[in-house]
Structures are given as C-alpha cells and as structure tokens.
Design an enzyme around this catalytic site. Structure first.
Site, mmCIF file in Angstrom:
data_model
loop_
_atom_site.group_PDB
_atom_site.id
_atom_site.type_symbol
_atom_site.label_atom_id
_atom_site.label_comp_id
_atom_site.label_asym_id
_atom_site.label_seq_id
_atom_site.Cartn_x
_atom_site.Cartn_y
_atom_site.Cartn_z
ATOM 1 N N HIS A 133 32.519 -23.370 19.075
ATOM 2 C CA HIS A 133 31.270 -23.276 19.840
ATOM 3 C C HIS A 133 30.079 -23.876 19.100
ATOM 4 O O HIS A 133 29.013 -24.051 19.687
ATOM 5 C CB HIS A 133 30.960 -21.815 20.185
ATOM 6 N N LYS A 167 34.627 -28.440 24.310
ATOM 7 C CA LYS A 167 33.349 -27.796 24.639
ATOM 8 C C LYS A 167 32.246 -28.859 24.625
ATOM 9 O O LYS A 167 32.079 -29.584 25.588
ATOM 10 C CB LYS A 167 33.096 -26.618 23.706
ATOM 11 N N SER A 175 31.369 -16.447 20.146
ATOM 12 C CA SER A 175 31.246 -16.897 21.536
ATOM 13 C C SER A 175 30.594 -15.894 22.465
ATOM 14 O O SER A 175 30.037 -16.280 23.493
ATOM 15 C CB SER A 175 32.630 -17.265 22.083
#
Length: 411
Positions: free
Chosen positions: A230, A259, A196
């Site tokens: 992610h 996300k 990330s």
C-alpha cells in the site's frame, strides 16, 4: 461423489459467518465506467443499479494508472507480440523479455541489486517469508500485519518461534529483541510498510536502528522484511513508500503491481544473493506461472510514469486530496486518524452505525468499505476512504456533503 456429508458442515460455517457479521456477502459487479466531467472524476456503473453513476472511494488504484491510455497500449502491444499468457512457469520457457526488464527496473527504482516478480503480492509474501525462517529462527510480527504475513508465518518451519508486538509498539519490539539473546540463531522482523486498514505506516527508521543494535547478539543476525504494497506509489515524495517516508531500508522489500501501479502481480527486491536464493527455493515462484508478458509491459510503463516528474505530481495530488478529506472530517467534528497516506479512515467506533452510514453513502452513490466487528475489535469500527488520482476537489466536497446528510453519524 455426492457431498451429502460435507455440505451441512460447510453451510453451518456460512451460517456462522452470517451470525457474526463477518461474511463478505455478495460482490458488486462493475459493468462500466463514465469519464470525468464537470469538475468531477470518473463514475462507475454497477450490475443491478441501472445507470446510477457511483463515486468509487474504495479502490487501491491510488494513481489511476490502470486507466492510463499509455499503460493500456503497452499491454496491448506486448500481448500481440508475445501472446495472451506466458504458457509455462519461469524455468520452463515461461520467462519473456518484459519480465526480465521489469525486474531490472523495479530493483533500480528501489535501489536494490535484483528483483523477482510473482503472480501476486500475496504469493510473494507467502512464498518468500518462509524461505527466510529456519528451525532456530524467531519471527517477530506487528499485531496488525496483513493476512498474507500471518499465513506466511504459519507456513514457515514448525519449530520456529513466533512473537507478536502491539501495533507500532517499539518498546515491546525492543524488549523482544533484547530478551531472546541465546534463544535463537536468527531473528526475522516482518511488518507492513503501510497498514491497509488505518493508513498509518511502520517507523522503519526506528525498527532498523533497533535491529542494528542487537545484530551481534544473534549468530545469523536480524533480517528485516517489509510488505509495502500500500505504500509504493502512494507514500513519500516520489512514491517510494515507507522506506522513503522514514529514510530507512529493509533487507527484503515486497510490494505489489496491483495497487498504485494499476496492473497485476507482486514482486520482491533485495540483494543479488537473496534473490538468487529465492529463485531456487520459493514454491510460489517456481511452480506458478508469472504474470503475462502484457501485464509486465504495462507495469513497466506505469513504473516509468511513477519514476518521472509526472509521477511526482500525481503523488503530490493524492496527498493534497487526502489531506483535504481528512481536514474536512475534522472540521465537521468527525474522528479520523493522522497520516500522510491516501487511506483516510473515518472512525465510527460502533458496528451498527458504521453499517448504517455505509448504506447511506451507497444511497448517495458513493462506494466505501466499512470495517466492523469482528473484522476489527469492538470500538475500532471505521469506514475506509481511499483517495485516487482520478478524484477531484469536487469529489471530496461531495463526499463531505453526503456524510453530513447520511444517517448513522453525528458530528
């Protein structure tokens, strides 16, 4: 009871965080959102900042599906039908039709037998990973793995052994796998899919091939676990994450609904036997309410959009915008890191300069996240820019212009 003895100790810890520069500080409160106009993407309003419109370059909402009218409508309809909350944990009448359908669709999307959803991806990792680590297990972790993995390992069996390899150092991982024969019954190799802070991804093809090479050396085998929160929805041609990007598959895949899919919650997909076992043993699943039926319905709609030609186009768009931003940084003489992910780090390598530039961008109405020492090692300071499908080429040009006009950076 008065906290007169504890309060000074807590304040001393807060003061220490202030002194080291690692305190998170106050939280900016979003009070509104302005629609896209004049070739620019949406802008956000903040408490205390009047009507100043901010470009949000630090959100995880890679596909902007949280604002999609179809996703919102799905959540509203399910909320009216099933209620605002589940009202119980899963095994005590807390399972609703959207939960079951979402688990089925997530498993199919990732080509797995089964899936199970959690209140958050953090809860998924900290709940699932310890259940795979026994007393005679060696757990092996990348040095830059997310905090949830670090804490999950701490929650595992106390007698389990741990090993950490330098970030993406496959030679060190190979040495660990080869050097522990006869010292462990099982090995669990765990890694982020996409990291990330940097936007780079794990070479899962190399990791899985290496694990296969040593499988027969351990009585209970080598298990690979990947947290691709992610990566799902933002990496790979169809948004299937690091697995698609590297053409490899983990034994156990954890990811998030919060996300790219724009909703809330986390999930794990694996074989039917693994998922059946996790449903019976994972405390963050057994003893915690699931996401609401409305959130599950919204995630179903987001997943349907991602798993379509429209979703492929959205993924292509964020890749193109991220490439344009990275190319823009390099053309101006700034340092960035190569990658295919919509996290585009601007490497500053100085804490004071990083903070100054973050403040300068805020003055230009741009929200970014600065990563400074001691959050990252000295010399690795950076600003993390995150591309979203709601951004436009004009937004990218605006960022590049603002950086050039901001203090704290020389190209």
């Amino acid at each position: 009871m008065v906290l007169n003895k504890l309060t000074p100790l807590l304040q001393a810890r807060i003061d220490q965080l202030n002194q080291t520069g690692s305190r998170k500080g106050f939280e900016r409160v979003i009070t509104g959102r302005q629609s896209a106009s004049n070739g620019f993407g949406p802008r956000y309003l903040l408490a205390g900042c009047g009507k100043r419109p901010f470009l949000r370059m630090n959100a995880n909402s890679y596909l902007a599906l949280g604002h999609d009218p179809r996703v919102i409508a799905a959540e509203e309809e399910a909320g009216r039908h099933f209620g605002a909350g589940p009202g119980a944990v899963r095994f005590i009448s807390g399972t609703f039709l959207p939960h079951v359908e979402l688990e089925r669709r997530l498993a199919a999307f990732h080509g797995r037998d089964a899936g199970m959803i959690f209140s958050a991806a953090y809860a998924a990792v900290t709940g699932v990973l310890p259940q795979l680590i026994g007393d005679e297990t060696l757990v092996v972790s990348d040095a830059l793995n997310h905090n949830c993995i670090i804490n999950a390992i701490r929650l595992a069996a106390h007698s389990a052994r741990k090993a950490v390899y330098a970030h993406l150092d496959m030679a060190e991982l190979n040495a660990i796998l080869g050097g522990n024969r006869g010292l462990a019954k099982r090995i669990v190799v765990v890694t982020d899919g996409v990291f990330s802070m940097r936007g780079d991804h794990a070479p899962l093809d190399q990791i899985t091939a290496m694990c296969d090479r040593y499988q027969d050396d351990y009585p209970e085998g080598i298990v690979t676990v990947v947290d691709d929160s992610h990566g799902v929805g933002s990496l790979g041609a169809t948004g299937r994450g690091a697995e698609e990007q590297t053409r490899a598959r983990a034994d156990v895949l954890v990811a998030t609904l919060g996300k790219a899919l724009g909703v809330n919650g986390g999930y794990v997909v694996a074989s039917q036997t693994v998922v059946d076992y996790l449903r019976e043993t994972t405390p963050t699943y057994i003893y915690s309410n699931p996401i609401t039926p409305g959130e599950a319905a919204a995630a179903l709609k987001s997943l349907a959009i991602l798993d379509s030609d429209e979703g492929v186009a959205l993924v292509k768009k964020i890749h193109e915008l991220a490439r344009a931003l990275g190319d823009g940084f390099r053309s101006k003489g700034y340092e960035t890191l190569p990658g295919e992910h919509p996290i585009v780090p601007l490497v500053i390598r100085d804490t004071d300069k990083t903070r100054t530039l973050v403040d300068g961008l805020f003055e230009h109405n741009i929200l970014v996240t600065g990563l400074t020492y001691p959050v990252v090692p000295k010399g690795d300071e950076e600003i993390r820019f995150q591309i979203s499908a709601e951004h436009t080429p004009r937004d990218v040009d605006y960022v590049l212009s603002a950086i050039q006009d901001s203090p704290g950076l020389s190209g």
